[in-house]
Design an enzyme around this catalytic site. Structure first.
Site, PDB file in Angstrom:
ATOM      1  NE  ARG A 322      -4.204   0.022   1.604  1.00 12.18           N
ATOM      2  CZ  ARG A 322      -5.311   0.432   0.933  1.00 12.18           C
ATOM      3  NH1 ARG A 322      -5.489   1.715   0.675  1.00 12.18           N
ATOM      4  NH2 ARG A 322      -6.197  -0.431   0.529  1.00 12.18           N
ATOM      5  CD  GLU A 725      -7.161   2.669   6.195  1.00 14.33           C
ATOM      6  OE1 GLU A 725      -7.988   2.281   5.341  1.00 14.33           O
ATOM      7  OE2 GLU A 725      -6.078   2.107   6.371  1.00 14.33           O
TER       8      GLU A 725
END
Lengths: 776, 481
Positions: A322, A725
């Site tokens: 990620r 997030e």
């Protein structure tokens, strides 16, 4: 703004309204039950976990006899006492519950002691005689890189030909930065309470974002089938990723004590043990080599990302992936090569933390933007805008996914105007030119965050809905509540489907006995996945009610309309409860499961190509700071945020996520410094030394808006977007604003050497360094 | 001397004949009373999740203050009222206005810190004044929230006073009837004494010099919760009311051993300018409500925030053993790391700070990673007079730069009698390098400590010349440009 009252036209708690958090009344009254508040059964044992004091050593001898004979001790467990597999890892099988022959970090679990009180257990643990034979320890990324010590193989992503672009472009710069880790500092520490059942069953109350994984790990450690283990929780006192993989260890040890003693057992880590024993956000070293044209448009870039994974893999593979997926942030890189090293060190195994690697990847590209701006003399915002992904072209990511929902240019434009960025920047330049000791800085940075677990199979969710005869509803799903408001959002979805007031929907504990094989509540996916699953379950029941009404009332389908708290059937109206009772009497099943899997996504890590994300969430922030050039002290004085929540399911909850995420990100990049001593021990293991933002750190002028044009082009739950997030990364604007303030000392010509977190000490060093470089 | 302790939990009397004197109030609430609303977040008084309100009778009626229950010991509750989050709602379940406000503003997410915020706001609500935003931040500096970013909590605080708020039933009659008596209690092989006067205390400590003197427990509490030390005999200052006086007389401020930092805040701020701001940033309100000025000195910490300022101000310490008293300059009390000039059986009875004469300059600064509720990397204090452009009676003291709070003799010597110019200041900055060899730890490297210590001297200079620049980021007003 609380729930709007119910009317004939509206239910209370519909989607897109600001329903208050379902537990807020209990939170303020002190009646919300967390794991440690559950009444303890008679005979409950308290468990202390004894930890390694060495970063890397062979366990030459472990004499637990004095521990066993200490007052009160009911059992002492070490690796030899594990009936199943001695592993509590999420994936790779490399996180022993108890160290076997070797310890690999300071804080690693070696053995556990259970006694009626934690004081007795702790005191007994201190009597163990442990002999270590020290082995070479790698504590830092640099040491691991030098030793080629890795937990997982290197990964590469490649778009175009970066090497060629670097050779031929008119401008080229390279740099290196360190980005610190972060402790989750959930207010409720790790805790598990295990209770014996019949057969070899155990019921574990665990403060976890991932009940299914805790269940599986407990079963694996006990050597029993998954069906023998039930994991349950109503809520966590904060998670932030720190309760995704980490709680398995505590749960497994509590369950082992149950197995060995037949008595209930609790493992509750105190703050210091928690901070030493459990994983944190990965710290990274990121090197870049960038080529750009005279307007600052990137022609090619190479990133080397090296993460400190710690002693085991944990979730580091997906986290480092990620970081790579977000090394572009909102920018078209044209030619990019991203290399990722997953370094194995003799420190705690780092783990998930809000953003899951994405923030570190983004910090690096935003620093590149600041660097290009200083080199070209352009406003950093202009450099950023010049590099944004296009909407019809210039829209392929380094992982070969086409960005189809790019709203960054429009959103940035709006924020630039609403924040009065240009005029304020000019005023700041004047202030700084006046020769003050205090310097100001400002920066606008955007966020584009990919939504979906990049391990495609994880993008599934289940729900279970019962409608009782009185029309009240029992809602259960695989998601967990850690404060983020998932439960109220999913309840809103169910209320909306049935058109009943939200109070008619009972929110219930997450338990592996009701919804099996769940994914972690993580990756911002909670509402997207569980909202859809609950909607599916509700729709199944609703369809049965409709079918019943068609049959029983002999009306066509289109004449059955669910109105607030009632149903119109032909020309009649009856209450929802009456229809439900009627259906019950007609022997209609009023219970259903729901299931959802995210469509369209796929990812091939071998080729580095695919569509790992269903969609992207966007946002942007302007931060202004003031820095004392004599001490490095600083303050964030104003922040403007514009964030895309799609069509928000619950604007109040989403605003809370935006503000809380931003402040948490700001802490990560400013005051939150993890500091290890030379012996590999974390010395910042309590709030006295580890400084998360306090109340006064919040900027005095903080303007947050959810983007009113927000809409999800994909068919998500009521066209909302994930919110957990992405806002954390809005705080990168603070780091860039600090960079801007420091750069003033060098006449805005040089990039300050500023690593994260930008503590007063690092800022002062950057200022001193820049003064010296500017003078030479 | 009465055996056993007696206090009110809410409105109910609790009488304990025996208790482990080091049992914390938090553990008592959760493990004995099963009041689970009060949470443990850190067990060191730094997060505020365990905040409770303590009521004490005073000359003007009951006083209520927020404290950290995780580091208070149960016997210190004697003669007081303990209020927890469970005490706020009405019998019919109606929430208190501070609780309602927190719901209405969406101020809880995970909710674990929330009872602590409720209690901090509640203490303020009982005491009556509607706080300004800046005061609200000070009131809440000791409550950490990891979820919300604080905005909605501050919004809830802003609503204080909008609605009439119930206050606790006045318990002064009950508590006054219990007051004035020394108490003792034992349990788990440990003893606790709380003498009722300074004389009793002196006598008792002379008799038991191995006992540990405690007051606010904001340091000693951690010896138990963090270091798991076995403290077998405690003598508390808490009931010696004659030690809680603050006098301003004869050109001095005198502060007794039992005076809390919160109670000394206003007086010290009034007379010593910057010291008020330093105290505002001293730990948190919960800590200042418990901790004493003299305790911050007596424990000998090299990073206590008050000693550098008090040394620069020329404070004197009074030590007492039995009926014998002696005084010494505060700086002489600190001998080396972990060692102070305190004899067996001797305790710190008071500190005396001379008032600043007309024209005397005083500056102090505290450098931390976080402004509020943090321990100094460097703490600096400067006192001097400027006469005809030259510096006189220069006293400079730093904390965090050595094993004790220590004066900067070499730098003082450079400045003493010298013209007050940037050139001479820079010379004094260099001299600091011979005064100190700071260490590197998690709060700051040796380099940072030295460079910032030097720069603080420069800042003092800039603040005492005609320059009109802003020099402190905390004093820049409001929001951004």
């Amino acid at each position: 703004m609380t729930s709007a009252p119910a009317t004939n036209e509206n239910i209370r708690g519909a989607v897109h309204t600001s329903s208050i958090h379902d537990s807020s009344h209990k939170h303020v009254a002190g009646t919300a039950v967390y794991i440690d508040d559950i009444p303890e059964l008679p005979g409950t044992l308290q468990v202390y976990i004894a930890m390694s004091t060495r970063p890397h050593a062979r366990l030459a001898s472990l004499d637990l006899a004095p521990v066993r004979s200490a007052p009160g001790v009911a059992c002492v467990l070490s690796a030899a006492d594990v009936p199943g597999i001695n592993d509590a890892s999420p994936v790779m099988g490399d996180d022993p519950v108890f160290a076997e022959t070797e310890v690999c970090y300071v804080g690693q679990s070696i053995f556990a002691v259970a006694a009626p009180s934690i004081d007795e257990a702790r005191a007994a643990a201190g009597l163990a005689v442990i002999e270590y034979e020290d082995l070479e320890a790698y504590l830092t990324v640099d040491e691991a890189l030098a030793a080629k010590s890795f937990v997982l193989p290197q990964m590469k992503m490649k778009l175009g030909d970066a090497a060629q672009a670097l050779e031929t472009a008119p401008n080229r710069h390279s740099g290196r930065m360190r980005i610190g880790g972060q402790d989750h500092f959930y207010l409720e520490g790790q805790v598990a309470y295990a209770v014996p059942g019949e057969d070899a069953d155990v019921h574990v109350y665990s403060s976890t974002q991932h009940p299914s994984e805790v269940q599986h790990n407990v079963a694996k450690v006990l050597g029993v089938p998954d069906h023998a283990v039930t994991v349950e929780l109503r809520r966590m006192g904060g998670g932030f990723g720190g309760k995704e993989s980490q709680p398995a260890l505590m749960a497994a040890i509590a369950a082992l004590v149950v197995r060995n003693t037949g008595r209930p057992a609790k493992v509750r880590l105190d703050r210091d043990d928690d901070m030493e024993m459990t994983g944190k956000r990965h710290d990274f070293v990121i090197e870049h080599d960038v080529a750009y044209d005279d307007d600052g448009v990137i022609q090619g870039i190479e990133f080397m990302q090296a993460a400190r994974c710690g002693m085991s893999a944990d979730l580091s593979g997906a986290i480092c992936d990620r970081a790579m997926f977000h090394s572009d942030n909102c920018y078209y890189l044209q030619n990019a090569t991203i290399t990722s090293h997953r370094c194995k060190t003799h420190t705690v195994s780092n783990t998930a933390f809000r953003g899951f690697g994405g923030p570190q990847g983004m910090v690096a590209i935003e620093r590149v933007m600041d660097e290009i701006a200083l080199q070209t003399g352009r406003d950093p915002l202009d450099v950023r805008k010049a590099n944004l992904y296009g909407t019809g072209d210039r829209n392929v990511t380094p992982y070969h996914m086409t960005v189809e929902d790019n709203v960054a240019p429009e959103l940035i434009e709006e924020l630039e105007t609403s924040s009065n960025y240009r005029a304020r920047r000019a005023t700041i330049r004047e202030y700084n030119a006046a020769g003050n000791i205090l310097k100001k800085g400002i920066a606008l940075t955007p966020v584009k965050f990919g939504i979906s677990f990049t391990n495609t199979f994880l993008n599934q969710a289940g729900a279970l809905v019962h409608v009782y005869k009185d029309g009240s509803v029992h809602l259960n799903h695989g998601g967990t509540e850690m404060g983020q408001g998932l439960f109220v959002k999913v309840a809103q979805v169910v209320a909306q489907e049935f058109q009943i007031d939200i109070e008619r929907v009972k929110i219930t504990s997450t338990t592996t006995a009701k919804v099996p094989n769940t994914s972690a509540t993580a990756a911002s996916s909670g509402s997207d996945l569980n909202g859809m699953a609950a909607q599916a379950a509700a729709r199944t029941i609703k369809e049965r009610l409709i079918q019943h009404a068609i049959d029983a009332h002999n009306v066509p389908r289109e004449q059955i309309v669910f109105l607030p708290n009632r149903v119109r059937i032909g020309n009649e109206e009856m209450s929802f409860a009456d229809l439900v009772n009627e259906a019950y009497m007609a022997r209609v099943s009023l219970s259903a499961t729901g299931f959802y899997k995210t469509p369209k996504i796929h990812w091939d890590p071998m080729t580095g190509r695919g569509r790992p994300f269903y969609y992207f969430a966007y946002g942007a922030a302007v931060s202004e700071v003031i820095v004392d050039t004599l001490t490095g002290e600083n303050r964030v004085t104003r922040v403007d945020i514009l964030h895309d929540a799609g069509q928000s399911l619950n604007p109040a909850i989403d605003l809370g996520q935006i503000e809380g995420g931003f402040i948490q990100g700001m802490g990560w990049l400013t005051t939150e410094e993890l500091w290890w001593n030379d012996a590999g021990r974390l010395m910042t293991h309590a709030p006295s030394t580890y400084k998360i933002p306090a109340c006064s750190d919040r900027p005095d002028d903080f303007r947050i808006a959810i983007w009113d044009k927000g809409r999800n082009v994909e068919d998500t739950i009521y066209r909302s977007k994930a919110i957990g997030e992405p806002p954390l990364m809005l705080a990168i604007s603070v780091l860039s604003a600090l960079t801007d303030a420091v750069a003033s000392v060098g006449g805005y010509k040089l990039l300050p050497d500023l690593d994260a977190p930008a503590t007063p000490e690092r800022l002062l060093a950057a200022i001193s360094g820049l003064k010296a470089r500017a003078a030479s | 001397m009465r055996d056993g302790v007696r206090f009110l939990l809410g409105n109910e009397t609790r009488e304990l004949e025996s208790v482990d004197p080091t049992l914390t109030v938090l553990r008592y609430l959760r493990e004995v009373e099963r009041r689970m609303g009060t949470k443990e977040g850190c067990a060191e008084g730094d997060c505020g999740a365990c905040t409770v309100v303590i009521g004490e009778p005073g000359p003007d009626g009951m006083r209520y203050k927020a404290v950290n229950s995780c580091i208070q010991f149960v016997p210190t509750l004697d003669g007081k009222q303990l209020l927890t989050v469970e005490d706020l709602a009405q019998a019919d379940g109606t929430l208190h206005p501070v609780q309602d406000a927190l719901c209405d503003t969406h101020a809880s997410q995970c909710g674990f810190c929330t009872p602590g915020f409720v209690m901090s706001l509640y203490a303020q609500s009982i005491n009556g004044e509607k706080p300004a935003r800046s005061e609200l931040k000070d009131i809440l500096a000791g409550n950490l929230c990891r979820c919300t970013g604080y905005g909605p909590i501050l919004d809830a605080g802003d609503r204080m006073g909008d609605r009439p708020a119930p206050v606790p039933a006045d318990a002064s009659d009950t508590l006054n009837a219990w007051a004035g008596e020394a108490v003792t209690i034992s349990g788990k092989g440990r003893r606790f004494h709380a003498p009722a006067s300074g004389d009793e205390l002196a006598e008792l400590y002379e008799q038991y010099p191995d006992a540990l003197i405690i007051s606010g427990l904001t340091d000693v509490g951690l010896w138990v919760t963090k270091q798991h030390r076995d403290l077998v005999h405690l003598i508390s200052l808490g009931k010696a009311s004659d030690l809680t006086t603050i006098d301003v007389a004869d050109g001095h401020v005198s502060i007794g051993a039992g005076v809390t930092i919160a109670d000394a805040h206003a007086v010290l701020g009034e007379h010593f300018g910057d010291l008020g701001e330093l105290i505002r940033r001293f730990a948190s309100l919960q800590i200042r409500n418990a901790a004493t000025v003299c305790g911050n000195i007596a424990n000998g910490s090299p990073i206590g925030d008050l000693p550098p300022a008090l040394i620069a101000l020329g404070a004197e310490l009074t030590l007492r053993r039995g009926s014998v008293r002696r005084t010494l300059p505060l700086e002489d009390y600190f001998i080396e790391y972990g060692r102070q000039d305190r004899q067996v059986g001797e305790f710190v009875e008071a500190v005396r700070v001379p008032l600043l004469p007309e024209g005397r300059r005083f500056r102090c600064y505290k450098l931390t990673k976080r402004f509020d509720q943090d321990i100094s990397a460097v703490c600096a204090a400067f006192a001097f007079s400027l006469k005809d452009g030259t510096a006189r009676d220069v006293r400079i003291c730093y904390g965090g730069m050595a094993g004790t709070p220590k004066r900067a003799g070499a730098a003082e010597a450079v400045l003493e009698g010298a013209e007050w110019t940037e050139e001479i200041i820079r010379a004094a900055m260099v001299a600091l390098e011979s005064d100190y060899t700071p260490m590197t730890d998690m709060r700051g490297s040796a380099d940072y400590r030295m460079v910032s210590a030097q720069n603080l001297l420069l800042k003092t200079y800039l603040e005492t010349t005609d320059r009109k620049d802003e020099t402190r980021v905390l004093e820049t007003q409001g929001g951004g440009t």
